[in-house]
Design a protein around this motif. Structure first.
Motif, PDB file in Angstrom:
ATOM      1  N   GLN A  24     -42.043  -2.172  19.556  1.00  0.00           N
ATOM      2  CA  GLN A  24     -42.928  -3.334  19.577  1.00  0.00           C
ATOM      3  C   GLN A  24     -43.322  -3.789  18.180  1.00  0.00           C
ATOM      4  N   SER A  25     -43.561  -2.849  17.275  1.00  0.00           N
ATOM      5  CA  SER A  25     -44.041  -3.223  15.943  1.00  0.00           C
ATOM      6  C   SER A  25     -42.951  -3.192  14.875  1.00  0.00           C
ATOM      7  N   GLY A  26     -41.858  -2.477  15.124  1.00  0.00           N
ATOM      8  CA  GLY A  26     -40.808  -2.312  14.122  1.00  0.00           C
ATOM      9  C   GLY A  26     -41.106  -1.224  13.112  1.00  0.00           C
ATOM     10  N   ALA A  27     -42.214  -0.498  13.266  1.00  0.00           N
ATOM     11  CA  ALA A  27     -42.559   0.572  12.338  1.00  0.00           C
ATOM     12  C   ALA A  27     -41.584   1.737  12.482  1.00  0.00           C
ATOM     13  N   GLU A  28     -41.203   2.312  11.339  1.00  0.00           N
ATOM     14  CA  GLU A  28     -40.269   3.439  11.339  1.00  0.00           C
ATOM     15  C   GLU A  28     -41.064   4.739  11.440  1.00  0.00           C
ATOM     16  N   PHE A  29     -40.752   5.528  12.461  1.00  0.00           N
ATOM     17  CA  PHE A  29     -41.526   6.736  12.747  1.00  0.00           C
ATOM     18  C   PHE A  29     -40.835   8.017  12.304  1.00  0.00           C
ATOM     19  N   GLY A  30     -39.553   8.050  12.275  1.00  0.00           N
ATOM     20  CA  GLY A  30     -38.838   9.263  11.894  1.00  0.00           C
ATOM     21  C   GLY A  30     -37.458   8.931  11.395  1.00  0.00           C
ATOM     22  N   CYS A  31     -37.010   9.654  10.368  1.00  0.00           N
ATOM     23  CA  CYS A  31     -35.688   9.410   9.802  1.00  0.00           C
ATOM     24  C   CYS A  31     -35.128  10.721   9.288  1.00  0.00           C
ATOM     25  N   ALA A  32     -33.859  10.986   9.572  1.00  0.00           N
ATOM     26  CA  ALA A  32     -33.225  12.217   9.094  1.00  0.00           C
ATOM     27  C   ALA A  32     -31.726  12.000   9.005  1.00  0.00           C
ATOM     28  N   GLY A  33     -31.084  12.794   8.164  1.00  0.00           N
ATOM     29  CA  GLY A  33     -29.635  12.732   8.004  1.00  0.00           C
ATOM     30  C   GLY A  33     -29.026  14.104   8.074  1.00  0.00           C
ATOM     31  N   ALA A  34     -27.726  14.138   8.292  1.00  0.00           N
ATOM     32  CA  ALA A  34     -26.990  15.397   8.301  1.00  0.00           C
ATOM     33  C   ALA A  34     -25.566  15.124   7.836  1.00  0.00           C
ATOM     34  N   PRO A  35     -25.042  15.943   6.922  1.00  0.00           N
ATOM     35  CA  PRO A  35     -23.671  15.734   6.439  1.00  0.00           C
ATOM     36  C   PRO A  35     -22.649  16.199   7.462  1.00  0.00           C
ATOM     37  N   TYR A  36     -21.469  15.589   7.397  1.00  0.00           N
ATOM     38  CA  TYR A  36     -20.372  16.072   8.226  1.00  0.00           C
ATOM     39  C   TYR A  36     -19.883  17.401   7.656  1.00  0.00           C
ATOM     40  N   PRO A  37     -19.688  18.404   8.480  1.00  0.00           N
ATOM     41  CA  PRO A  37     -19.261  19.703   7.960  1.00  0.00           C
ATOM     42  C   PRO A  37     -17.791  19.702   7.543  1.00  0.00           C
ATOM     43  N   GLY A  38     -17.492  20.512   6.528  1.00  0.00           N
ATOM     44  CA  GLY A  38     -16.106  20.726   6.114  1.00  0.00           C
ATOM     45  C   GLY A  38     -15.573  19.644   5.201  1.00  0.00           C
ATOM     46  N   GLY A  39     -14.389  19.911   4.658  1.00  0.00           N
ATOM     47  CA  GLY A  39     -13.724  18.960   3.790  1.00  0.00           C
ATOM     48  C   GLY A  39     -14.496  18.724   2.507  1.00  0.00           C
ATOM     49  N   GLU A  40     -14.186  17.616   1.857  1.00  0.00           N
ATOM     50  CA  GLU A  40     -14.918  17.196   0.669  1.00  0.00           C
ATOM     51  C   GLU A  40     -15.883  16.100   1.090  1.00  0.00           C
ATOM     52  N   GLN A  41     -17.160  16.474   1.248  1.00  0.00           N
ATOM     53  CA  GLN A  41     -18.181  15.582   1.788  1.00  0.00           C
ATOM     54  C   GLN A  41     -17.752  15.047   3.159  1.00  0.00           C
ATOM     55  N   GLY A  42     -17.194  15.950   3.967  1.00  0.00           N
ATOM     56  CA  GLY A  42     -16.819  15.591   5.321  1.00  0.00           C
ATOM     57  C   GLY A  42     -15.467  14.944   5.477  1.00  0.00           C
ATOM     58  N   ILE A  43     -14.754  14.715   4.371  1.00  0.00           N
ATOM     59  CA  ILE A  43     -13.459  14.040   4.406  1.00  0.00           C
ATOM     60  C   ILE A  43     -12.354  15.037   4.098  1.00  0.00           C
ATOM     61  N   PHE A  44     -11.316  15.022   4.916  1.00  0.00           N
ATOM     62  CA  PHE A  44     -10.188  15.929   4.743  1.00  0.00           C
ATOM     63  C   PHE A  44      -8.996  15.141   4.213  1.00  0.00           C
ATOM     64  N   THR A  45      -8.391  15.677   3.175  1.00  0.00           N
ATOM     65  CA  THR A  45      -7.272  15.010   2.516  1.00  0.00           C
ATOM     66  C   THR A  45      -6.055  15.930   2.500  1.00  0.00           C
ATOM     67  N   ASP A  46      -4.951  15.413   1.989  1.00  0.00           N
ATOM     68  CA  ASP A  46      -3.703  16.159   1.921  1.00  0.00           C
ATOM     69  C   ASP A  46      -3.062  15.864   0.570  1.00  0.00           C
ATOM     70  N   SER A  47      -2.850  16.899  -0.237  1.00  0.00           N
ATOM     71  CA  SER A  47      -2.299  16.701  -1.581  1.00  0.00           C
ATOM     72  C   SER A  47      -0.916  16.074  -1.546  1.00  0.00           C
ATOM     73  N   GLU A  48      -0.192  16.273  -0.458  1.00  0.00           N
ATOM     74  CA  GLU A  48       1.149  15.700  -0.360  1.00  0.00           C
ATOM     75  C   GLU A  48       1.129  14.262   0.150  1.00  0.00           C
ATOM     76  N   ARG A  49      -0.023  13.836   0.671  1.00  0.00           N
ATOM     77  CA  ARG A  49      -0.178  12.457   1.149  1.00  0.00           C
ATOM     78  C   ARG A  49      -1.488  11.912   0.563  1.00  0.00           C
ATOM     79  N   PRO A  50      -1.433  11.417  -0.656  1.00  0.00           N
ATOM     80  CA  PRO A  50      -2.670  11.045  -1.363  1.00  0.00           C
ATOM     81  C   PRO A  50      -3.440   9.898  -0.727  1.00  0.00           C
ATOM     82  N   LEU A  51      -2.821   9.122   0.155  1.00  0.00           N
ATOM     83  CA  LEU A  51      -3.513   8.004   0.797  1.00  0.00           C
ATOM     84  C   LEU A  51      -4.228   8.408   2.076  1.00  0.00           C
TER      85      LEU A  51
END
Length: 563
Positions: A24-51
């Motif tokens: 009703q008022s638009g007031a923010e009551f609670g906020c929290a975050g959580a990182p994705y587990p694993g990888g580099e900041q949650g992202i998984f890459t492949d050295s043989e496929r740089p894209l």
């Protein structure tokens, strides 16, 4: 409606955030975050496929479970809040980030057979493996159905849905054949929260479908199976299994399942709104509307507008997306942007300067003491390709004017200016095609944290810039959608009026700095066209003019005209 609260959940590139808002008022009551587990900041890459850039579907759910619970705990400490008053949930997520699912809409990655196969995971938006497939789709559409491309700037991107799926079919047919369909992340999460296992019950948000998968009501939805059969018969078969029930922003697409309701201690059966692309939800949370463009400035940059249908704008070459009702109901959503902004600054500070987060502030302070043009440099902001207006992921960055005397701060400022010039090029293209832009509102971490960058943007764009008040505009936009879906507010636009506010900071262009930047911008356009198109642009004068400008600025001369 009695007092109620809504939850907006934002799935970004590296983490998920949850925001609880008073409906009703638009007031923010609670906020929290959580990182994705694993990888580099949650992202998984492949050295043989740089894209390649993939993410674990299970990681999304683990992080969502944690951050929503943390936000609920935070809200519980405030007067008037009770978990039983949660009335709706809204979702946004990165796109195009499709993931393969089976006939019960479970990710293939949940099957032990595919658990370690990156091709069965989510292909996140920054995965650029499908360059060849995107080019092939572009060429076939140009030949047979040019109308498919007019709404996405004239070419199909390797970041988008169909190119990625076609690439998977070619490199890993086992994964492709095991998938019943592929869901964009903004559509997968609402299905999970609703416990939907029957594809016939699935409703897809128009946002991701319209901007990333060539969906348009003007040609009956997704391009037909006959078109996709030109690439492979199995792709045509997949098209025939695609869900055809489409939802607009603020439409409910699911009811919260007992599993998630019990897990969080909130009511079962509350509506879950149609998912939206994170940047587009951020624009909603920043108050996008008639004449108001929203710039989401982060690792990359997205420019979002919602143009009333009665304005009858045409197709805009080089702008990566136009789709009906994709941002606000009853409007044409326009998306443009740059493939790298914050990523460029991070690359320079961490990879080249070998610095940490403290170096950002040091370089900004040093660069802020300079005048425009003083360093004698000019850069192109294509370090991750050009999203708009050239729509070419294979283009690369460039810095002109380097000397033995060039400092780290010189280069840092030149990179920020390049990002601003790229933003100006997009605004110019929009206005060339009669899109009305009366004001620009910025949001995202960089907009909040860097007055230095915002000042340069204002000088280059020659417009007043405002900053959205909420630091969680994407999650706030999802909360707006939740309020509309739950009936807490009559419409998405009504919810915006209550939820969306602006910070005190405003950035106004300086006429003298703007004049210098327009000289530099003209040189930027020479480099832009010379390296980005097939035109025979003459580049020989650029270095000399940069040197002349540098000497002129350093000597305090007011004359900026060429001899």
């Amino acid at each position: 409606m009695n007092h109620a609260f809504v939850i907006g959940i934002d799935f970004g590139s590296n983490s998920v955030r949850a925001l609880i808002v008073d409906a009703q008022s638009g007031a923010e009551f609670g906020c929290a975050g959580a990182p994705y587990p694993g990888g580099e900041q949650g992202i998984f890459t492949d050295s043989e496929r740089p894209l390649l850039a993939r993410q674990r579907p299970a990681g999304y759910l683990e992080a969502m479970q944690q951050c929503v619970e943390k936000a609920l705990i935070q809200a519980s400490g405030q007067k008037g809040f009770n978990r039983s008053l949660i009335a709706g949930i809204g979702i946004d997520a990165t796109a195009s980030s499709p993931l393969p699912v089976d006939a019960e809409l479970r990710p293939l990655a949940f099957n032990p057979r595919f658990a370690d196969n990156l091709n069965a995971w989510c292909w996140m938006w920054k995965d650029h493996c499908a360059v060849a497939e995107a080019q092939e789709i572009t060429e076939r559409a140009q030949e047979l159905h040019p109308e498919y491309l007019r709404r996405c700037g004239g070419s199909y991107s390797c970041e988008w849905y169909w190119a990625k799926i076609l690439h998977c079919l070619r490199i890993d047919p086992t994964v492709f054949q095991a998938a019943y369909t592929w869901l964009e992340l903004p559509d997968f999460i609402p299905a999970v929260l609703g416990g939907i296992k029957d594809p016939a019950r699935l409703r897809i948000g128009i946002c991701a479908a319209g901007h990333k998968a060539l969906y348009s009501r003007s040609w009956g939805g997704y391009p037909p199976a006959e078109f996709w059969g030109l690439f492979h018969p199995d792709l045509a078969a997949l098209r025939n299994r695609m869900p055809d029930r489409i939802a607009e922003p603020g439409d409910p697409v699911a009811q919260l399942s007992p599993y998630w309701a019990e897990l969080w201690g909130i009511p079962a059966g509350i509506p879950v709104a149609a998912g939206m692309i994170d940047a587009h939800a951020g624009a909603v949370g920043a108050g996008v509307g008639k004449g108001r463009m929203v710039k989401i400035i982060g690792t990359s940059s997205c420019d979002i507008l919602a143009v009333p249908k009665e304005d009858s704008i045409g197709d805009i070459p080089g702008i990566c997306g136009q789709a009906e009702s994709s941002v606000l109901p009853g409007t044409v959503g326009i998306e443009a942007g740059q493939a790298a902004v914050g990523d460029i600054f991070q690359w320079f500070v961490q990879n080249i300067c070998k610095g940490n987060s403290c170096l950002f502030g040091e370089l900004e302070n040093q660069a802020a003491r300079q005048s425009p043009g003083e360093h004698g440099l000019l850069a192109l902001d294509w370090f991750n390709g050009n999203r708009n207006i050239l729509c070419n992921q294979e283009l690369s960055g460039l810095i002109v004017g380097l000397r033995l005397q060039t400092t780290q701060a010189d280069i840092y400022r030149a990179l920020v200016e390049a990002a601003a010039f790229g933003a100006r090029r997009i605004v110019d293209r929009l206005t060339e095609y009669h899109v009305s832009i009366d004001e620009i509102v910025c949001c995202g971490g960089i907009a909040v944290k860097s007055p230095f960058l915002m000042g340069i943007y204002a000088d280059v764009l020659n417009r007043k810039l405002r900053v959205a008040a909420s630091e969680q505009c994407c999650a706030l936009g999802s909360a707006v959608l939740a309020a509309a879906a739950a009936g807490c507010q009559p419409s998405v636009m009504d919810a915006q009026k209550v939820f969306c506010h602006f910070g005190e900071a405003e950035y106004h262009p300086d006429p003298k700095r703007h004049k210098i930047y327009m000289e530099l911008y003209e040189l930027y356009k020479v480099l832009h066209d010379g390296f980005g198109t097939n035109g025979q642009t003459t580049l020989g004068h650029v270095m000399k003019r940069l040197a002349d400008l540098s000497r002129c600025i350093s000597s305090g001369s007011s004359s900026l005209k060429s001899n």
